[in-house]
Design an enzyme around this catalytic site. Structure first.
Site, mmCIF file in Angstrom:
data_model
loop_
_atom_site.group_PDB
_atom_site.id
_atom_site.type_symbol
_atom_site.label_atom_id
_atom_site.label_comp_id
_atom_site.label_asym_id
_atom_site.label_seq_id
_atom_site.Cartn_x
_atom_site.Cartn_y
_atom_site.Cartn_z
ATOM 1 N N HIS A 1 -1.223 7.090 5.549
ATOM 2 C CA HIS A 1 -2.312 6.112 5.690
ATOM 3 C C HIS A 1 -3.648 6.809 5.957
ATOM 4 C CE1 HIS A 1 -3.978 2.134 7.029
ATOM 5 N NE2 HIS A 1 -4.757 2.926 7.758
ATOM 6 N N GLU A 2 -3.662 7.684 6.950
ATOM 7 C CA GLU A 2 -4.918 8.356 7.306
ATOM 8 C C GLU A 2 -5.373 9.317 6.208
ATOM 9 O OE1 GLU A 2 -6.554 7.147 9.631
ATOM 10 O OE2 GLU A 2 -4.950 6.039 10.640
ATOM 11 N N HIS B 1 -7.647 7.480 3.917
ATOM 12 C CA HIS B 1 -9.018 7.488 4.435
ATOM 13 C C HIS B 1 -9.694 8.824 4.125
ATOM 14 C CE1 HIS B 1 -9.223 3.726 6.612
ATOM 15 N NE2 HIS B 1 -8.177 4.003 7.369
ATOM 16 N N GLU C 1 -10.421 0.848 4.242
ATOM 17 C CA GLU C 1 -9.032 0.471 4.494
ATOM 18 C C GLU C 1 -8.259 0.298 3.185
ATOM 19 O OE1 GLU C 1 -7.478 0.652 7.198
ATOM 20 O OE2 GLU C 1 -9.217 0.971 8.483
#
Length: 496
Positions: free
Chosen positions: A265-266, A269, A295
């Site tokens: 997930h990160e 980003h 996001e």
């Protein structure tokens, strides 16, 4: 970037470059206090960061800016320079309405609240957390009122605009109202379908081995370790700047699947940050377009790619060699698509996750309007968790209203970005598949680079040179269309 015939614009470029330098240091200070700083350094760091925030605010509200921005607009500019000027004006207006004293006071209060929250959450200490949050919430409401009066909008709309320019409470109520009309039924349908599916035991794994695996997976996703790093924090985040991206996660040795997807997930980003247009680094047009778009990139990596069978098949050998895991990609797919209502937002499955955002959206509106007092937040939380997910949180503050860092640092208006981001991610995937074909097939054939290349061309490299609606039309031929998200969930969870 420079326009020789526009000295006013050149002056602005230098000024905003200076702001960017100080924001660089501020970002690294934030990262350090969340990862490396000893608890005893909190008070001094809070004072230092408040002073830095006040200085950045003074630069963004410099007396010369209003006239210089107007003068720059009267002389020739390229289309991209015009876009940069629009963002300069937006930043100036956003900063100019809030007094520097309030910026400083809120920063100090946020640091004090967040530092205390770390231990208070561990100890389920609502009574200790409550006065800090009450003080910080008063400052947030004061800021919201000032912004609302300047923009002629409601206080909560003014906070939303900080993270998602142009988004309104009315628009969110329509989007989320539609979501609530079909999501509960879908959750029930998926749970009923999954009752007959096997469940698998997740092996234990040390934090060290999980970190090694995480770095291997980040390499597969194309993260540039020459311009970033991975660390541990109490709440996973992506910080730093485009040239020095700082990722964090947390590890549960009894369940490696959570930390791994936190990293994926990160990394989404981080890929966005590392893909921002280098020619515009240090300028307002060179930053990410909005938090929902940010996001969308993390959720594209985690949900659209990471939890799919093709990606899990791709990383299966790494799990075997690094963790000694015997789980195959089919079993991992089962684990990562298991729908089970739970307490913790960041650990929530893809289908129930929006319910956590719906709760926070309602809470934030009520907190900002004054309809909900901080003291009544736990009861409000428990009632809505019961209504949305059938879970009772009475007395469980650390897994209830104290679980997130956002309110502890005074960030209200941020939470809707998560579900908006999930909707944007599904829309990006639909458009990508129209152009490139099935994403699962691309990954299965070892062609993950084309997936990342599409995102780079359509999203990352655009920075803030386009409005969110312009970017969506250019990349997907339509503005936000939540129908893609519904179709994605139905396809993944009911059709397979």
């Amino acid at each position: 970037m420079s326009a020789q015939s526009n000295p006013h614009y050149d002056t602005l470029v230098k000024h905003f470059q200076s702001i960017s330098h100080f924001e660089h240091l501020s970002a690294l200070g934030d990262w350090d206090q969340a990862t490396m700083m000893p608890m005893g350094g909190g008070e001094a760091r809070g004072a230092a960061m408040a002073e830095l925030a006040k200085h950045i605010h003074s630069l963004k509200t410099a007396p010369m800016l209003a006239q210089t921005i107007n003068d720059a607009g009267e002389l020739p500019l390229t289309k991209q320079q015009q876009a940069n000027l629009v963002e300069m004006r937006y930043q100036y207006l956003q900063a100019n309405v809030v007094p520097g004293e309030l910026v400083e006071a809120k920063t100090k209060a946020a640091y004090r609240c967040e530092q205390a929250w770390r231990e208070q959450r561990k100890n389920n200490d609502w009574q200790g957390f409550k006065p800090n949050l009450e003080h910080l919430m008063q400052l947030v409401k004061e800021e919201a009122t000032i912004r609302a009066e300047a923009q002629n909008v409601s206080p909560y709309d003014a906070l939303l605009d900080k993270f998602e320019p142009g988004m309104t409470t009315a628009s969110l109520e329509q989007i989320f109202g539609n979501l609530k009309s079909w999501l509960p039924q879908l959750i029930q349908q998926v749970q009923d379908k999954q009752k007959s599916e096997p469940k698998f035991t997740i092996p234990t794994a040390s934090a060290e081995s999980q970190a090694k695996l995480g770095r291997e997976v980040m390499n597969i996703l194309g993260f540039d370790f020459n311009r970033g790093r991975l660390d541990i924090s109490s709440h996973p985040f992506c910080g730093g700047v485009a040239s020095d991206v700082r990722l964090t996660t947390r590890y549960d040795e009894a369940d490696f699947t959570s930390g791994l997807m936190g990293i994926v997930h990160e990394t989404g980003h981080a890929k966005y940050e590392q893909g921002l247009p280098k020619a515009w680094h240090g300028q307002p047009a060179g930053v990410a377009r909005s938090m929902a778009l940010h996001e969308s990139q993390s959720l594209f990596c985690e949900m659209q790619i990471g939890r799919g069978p093709a990606f899990l098949k791709l990383i299966e050998p790494h799990l075997t060699s690094t963790l000694g895991s015997q789980l195959n990609h089919s079993q991992l797919t089962n684990i990562y698509t298991r729908v089970n209502p739970g307490l913790i937002r960041v650990d929530a499955d893809e289908v129930t996750y929006p319910c956590h955002i719906l709760l926070r959206f309602e809470a934030e509106k009520a907190l900002v309007s004054g309809e909900l007092a901080v003291a009544d937040l736990p009861d409000f939380w428990s009632a809505h968790m019961q209504s949305l997910l059938g879970i009772n949180t009475d007395g469980d503050y650390k897994n209830g209203c104290m679980q997130d860092i956002h309110w502890a640092v005074g960030e209200l208006g941020y939470f809707p970005s998560y579900t908006l981001g999930a909707m944007y991610a599904a829309q990006f995937r639909a458009a990508m598949e129209t152009e490139l074909g099935c994403v699962e097939h691309l990954i299965d054939s070892g062609n993950l680079t084309s997936v990342m290349g599409w995102l780079n061309d359509k999203v990352w490299s655009q920075g803030s040179l386009l409005s969110i609606d312009e970017l969506m039309r250019q990349s997907t031929a339509e503005t936000l269309n939540p129908a893609h998200f519904k179709k994605h969930l139905e396809t993944r969870y009911l059709s397979r």
